[in-house]
Write an enzyme that holds these catalytic residues in place. Structure first.
Site, PDB file in Angstrom:
ATOM      1  N   HIS A 101       8.406 -62.467 -24.903  1.00  0.00           N
ATOM      2  CA  HIS A 101       6.947 -62.424 -24.847  1.00  0.00           C
ATOM      3  C   HIS A 101       6.542 -61.527 -23.686  1.00  0.00           C
ATOM      4  CE1 HIS A 101       5.872 -65.695 -27.761  1.00  0.00           C
ATOM      5  NE2 HIS A 101       7.170 -65.926 -27.595  1.00  0.00           N
ATOM      6  N   ASP A 124      13.443 -41.367 -27.044  1.00  0.00           N
ATOM      7  CA  ASP A 124      14.868 -41.515 -26.749  1.00  0.00           C
ATOM      8  C   ASP A 124      15.503 -42.665 -27.525  1.00  0.00           C
ATOM      9  OD1 ASP A 124      15.212 -39.417 -24.984  1.00  0.00           O
ATOM     10  OD2 ASP A 124      14.822 -40.620 -23.192  1.00  0.00           O
TER      11      ASP A 124
END
Length: 245
Positions: A101, A124
């Site tokens: 979370h 990336d």
């Protein structure tokens, strides 16, 4: 099930779970990592509600991939276990799953907005925006909620294993991020990256709001950053068994 193999997996899953608070991805006990042993047909996951400071290798729970039954462990597995199991069953290349979370990724999930590709740091790892699911229906919440959470992620990716490899994470609407990878460790690292690029995106959008019609990064630049780390022509990094390039 090889005792040596499962012990090694337990060690990896424990280490990955302990990195969640170290990386600032969790408050209290929020978050979990699992890792799968497909040959044995099981996965290892954090138990429900156990503090990271108290978590031990013996606390981890071994769960059957086929039906979600507990194979080893005296504690209840994470409440998100069925979401992990759904992802393992849908995508054979997935070896580990992480759920957190983390603040900035959750902000996008609560706003029901994908994390956009705004630069090369994102590209990336994620070959495209980190997508966000549809809201679960009342029926999906009423019965088999956690498994249905996995199902909406699978639906979001159209069940496509290639998409799951190219974008190793998704935001569950109004909930938070799930990431995955070839191993438990890789899934945790993708969770760290997910949170980092979400934070960067929020700062970027504050400086240059979407309504200003900013130009998207050139696709050739994003493609170069993704393919230098992924796929047959990847050349980033060093292997212990090959000379540096």
């Amino acid at each position: 099930m090889s005792e040596t193999t499962i012990k090694k997996l337990r060690r990896e899953v424990l280490a990955a779970n302990l990195r969640i608070p170290e990386a600032g991805l969790a408050t209290l006990t929020w978050g979990n990592v699992s890792g799968v042993d497909r040959d044995a047909g099981v996965f290892v996951i954090k138990p429900s509600g156990v503090s990271y400071t108290d978590l031990t290798e013996e606390d981890l729970v071994v769960v059957a991939l086929e039906d979600g039954s507990v194979v080893e462990g005296s504690l209840k597995p994470s409440t998100d276990t069925e979401t992990h199991r759904c992802l393992y069953r849908a995508f054979p290349s997935v070896g580990g799953v992480t759920h957190t979370h983390s603040t900035h990724a959750v902000a996008f999930a609560q706003a029901r907005r994908p994390v956009p590709v705004l630069g090369t740091t994102h590209a990336d790892t994620f070959n495209g925006a980190i997508p966000v699911t549809a809201d679960l229906t009342a029926e999906q919440c009423m019965k088999d909620y956690e498994y249905n959470t996995g199902q909406v992620i699978v639906a979001l990716l159209e069940g496509d294993p290639r998409r799951a490899e190219d974008v190793p994470g998704a935001l569950v609407s109004r909930h938070g991020p799930f990431t995955w990878g070839a191993t438990a460790t890789a899934s945790l690292e993708n969770a760290i990256i997910c949170e980092a690029v979400a934070e960067m995106a929020l700062h970027t959008l504050a400086l240059q709001p979407a309504h200003e019609a900013a130009s998207a990064p050139p696709q050739h630049l994003l493609d170069r950053h993704f393919t230098r780390k992924h796929g047959p022509d990847a050349y980033y990094g060093n292997s212990a068994h090959t000379p540096a390039r």
